[in-house]
Design a protein around this motif. Structure first.
Motif, PDB file in Angstrom:
ATOM      1  N   LEU A 101      -0.092   8.101  -6.028  1.00 45.21           N
ATOM      2  CA  LEU A 101      -1.384   8.692  -5.668  1.00 45.21           C
ATOM      3  C   LEU A 101      -1.227  10.141  -5.239  1.00 45.21           C
ATOM      4  O   LEU A 101      -2.053  10.998  -5.582  1.00 45.21           O
ATOM      5  CB  LEU A 101      -2.036   7.878  -4.550  1.00 45.21           C
ATOM      6  CG  LEU A 101      -2.523   6.495  -4.945  1.00 45.21           C
ATOM      7  CD1 LEU A 101      -2.965   5.718  -3.717  1.00 45.21           C
ATOM      8  CD2 LEU A 101      -3.637   6.588  -5.953  1.00 45.21           C
ATOM      9  N   PHE A 102      -0.178  10.435  -4.491  1.00 47.94           N
ATOM     10  CA  PHE A 102       0.063  11.796  -4.041  1.00 47.94           C
ATOM     11  C   PHE A 102       0.311  12.728  -5.233  1.00 47.94           C
ATOM     12  O   PHE A 102      -0.251  13.826  -5.302  1.00 47.94           O
ATOM     13  CB  PHE A 102       1.250  11.836  -3.079  1.00 47.94           C
ATOM     14  CG  PHE A 102       1.614  13.216  -2.633  1.00 47.94           C
ATOM     15  CD1 PHE A 102       0.843  13.873  -1.700  1.00 47.94           C
ATOM     16  CD2 PHE A 102       2.723  13.865  -3.162  1.00 47.94           C
ATOM     17  CE1 PHE A 102       1.162  15.161  -1.287  1.00 47.94           C
ATOM     18  CE2 PHE A 102       3.048  15.138  -2.766  1.00 47.94           C
ATOM     19  CZ  PHE A 102       2.273  15.790  -1.813  1.00 47.94           C
ATOM     20  N   GLN A 135      -3.022  13.326  -7.101  1.00 45.65           N
ATOM     21  CA  GLN A 135      -3.897  14.251  -6.385  1.00 45.65           C
ATOM     22  C   GLN A 135      -3.345  15.672  -6.409  1.00 45.65           C
ATOM     23  O   GLN A 135      -4.106  16.636  -6.511  1.00 45.65           O
ATOM     24  CB  GLN A 135      -4.102  13.788  -4.934  1.00 45.65           C
ATOM     25  CG  GLN A 135      -4.966  12.568  -4.813  1.00 45.65           C
ATOM     26  CD  GLN A 135      -6.379  12.821  -5.304  1.00 45.65           C
ATOM     27  OE1 GLN A 135      -6.943  13.893  -5.154  1.00 45.65           O
ATOM     28  NE2 GLN A 135      -6.948  11.801  -5.931  1.00 45.65           N
ATOM     29  N   LEU A 156       2.289   2.442  -3.281  1.00 48.27           N
ATOM     30  CA  LEU A 156       1.380   3.182  -4.163  1.00 48.27           C
ATOM     31  C   LEU A 156       1.237   4.647  -3.760  1.00 48.27           C
ATOM     32  O   LEU A 156       0.750   5.458  -4.545  1.00 48.27           O
ATOM     33  CB  LEU A 156      -0.008   2.534  -4.126  1.00 48.27           C
ATOM     34  CG  LEU A 156      -0.100   1.116  -4.657  1.00 48.27           C
ATOM     35  CD1 LEU A 156      -1.490   0.560  -4.396  1.00 48.27           C
ATOM     36  CD2 LEU A 156       0.223   1.086  -6.132  1.00 48.27           C
ATOM     37  N   ALA A 157       1.641   4.993  -2.560  1.00 50.21           N
ATOM     38  CA  ALA A 157       1.419   6.345  -2.032  1.00 50.21           C
ATOM     39  C   ALA A 157       2.048   7.457  -2.879  1.00 50.21           C
ATOM     40  O   ALA A 157       1.382   8.466  -3.127  1.00 50.21           O
ATOM     41  CB  ALA A 157       1.902   6.423  -0.588  1.00 50.21           C
ATOM     42  N   PRO A 158       3.294   7.359  -3.334  1.00 48.22           N
ATOM     43  CA  PRO A 158       3.855   8.470  -4.116  1.00 48.22           C
ATOM     44  C   PRO A 158       3.088   8.762  -5.407  1.00 48.22           C
ATOM     45  O   PRO A 158       2.834   9.921  -5.730  1.00 48.22           O
ATOM     46  CB  PRO A 158       5.291   8.022  -4.421  1.00 48.22           C
ATOM     47  CG  PRO A 158       5.617   7.030  -3.373  1.00 48.22           C
ATOM     48  CD  PRO A 158       4.324   6.347  -3.050  1.00 48.22           C
ATOM     49  N   VAL A 214       0.838  -1.200   0.000  1.00 41.95           N
ATOM     50  CA  VAL A 214       0.000   0.000   0.000  1.00 41.95           C
ATOM     51  C   VAL A 214       0.874   1.252   0.000  1.00 41.95           C
ATOM     52  O   VAL A 214       0.613   2.212  -0.727  1.00 41.95           O
ATOM     53  CB  VAL A 214      -0.961  -0.015   1.212  1.00 41.95           C
ATOM     54  CG1 VAL A 214      -1.656   1.321   1.378  1.00 41.95           C
ATOM     55  CG2 VAL A 214      -1.985  -1.126   1.063  1.00 41.95           C
ATOM     56  N   LEU A 215       1.916   1.263   0.807  1.00 38.68           N
ATOM     57  CA  LEU A 215       2.808   2.426   0.870  1.00 38.68           C
ATOM     58  C   LEU A 215       3.581   2.631  -0.433  1.00 38.68           C
ATOM     59  O   LEU A 215       3.961   3.753  -0.750  1.00 38.68           O
ATOM     60  CB  LEU A 215       3.763   2.300   2.049  1.00 38.68           C
ATOM     61  CG  LEU A 215       3.118   2.472   3.419  1.00 38.68           C
ATOM     62  CD1 LEU A 215       4.141   2.216   4.522  1.00 38.68           C
ATOM     63  CD2 LEU A 215       2.500   3.847   3.560  1.00 38.68           C
TER      64      LEU A 215
END
Length: 115
Positions: free
Chosen positions: A34-35, A38, A30-32, A27-28
């Motif tokens: 997604l950030f 957004q 994917l964070a960059p 999950v982490l």
């Protein structure tokens, strides 16, 4: 009845379940992305608002209504909720517990709700 195609009578061992650390790492990872996505969306909306604010209040109000409709309809059409329902319908159809037409019916329901 043919036991080779029945998933409940399959003698193979169950698949390995990922630990919470492996899941959290996935999950982490994917964070960059997604950030950044957004951040780009917010930047585009700020730019639209700043430019349309100089044009006039009617243009700004029209753009705001357009954004509201786009975001409200995007929940169903752009794959968020609709993707979950259609994915479940396709999975059930592959398992033989639901007809294939169920995926199309979910699309029709989402279009009817928005129309």
């Amino acid at each position: 009845m043919d036991n080779q195609h029945d998933p409940f009578l399959d003698p193979s061992p169950p698949p390995r379940v990922a630990s919470w650390r492996e899941t959290a790492a996935g999950v982490l990872a994917l964070a960059p992305a997604l950030f950044i996505g957004q951040l780009g969306w917010v930047g585009m909306k700020v730019t639209d608002t700043a430019l349309l604010g100089h044009v006039g209040t009617h243009a700004l109000a029209a753009a705001s209504l357009s954004d509201l409709w786009t975001m409200a309809s995007g929940v169903l059409i752009q794959g968020r909720v609709l993707g979950i329902f259609v994915g479940n319908a396709v999975g059930a159809a592959k398992a033989g517990t639901a007809p294939w037409q169920l995926a199309g019916e979910w699309l029709q329901v989402s279009v009817a709700v928005l129309g």
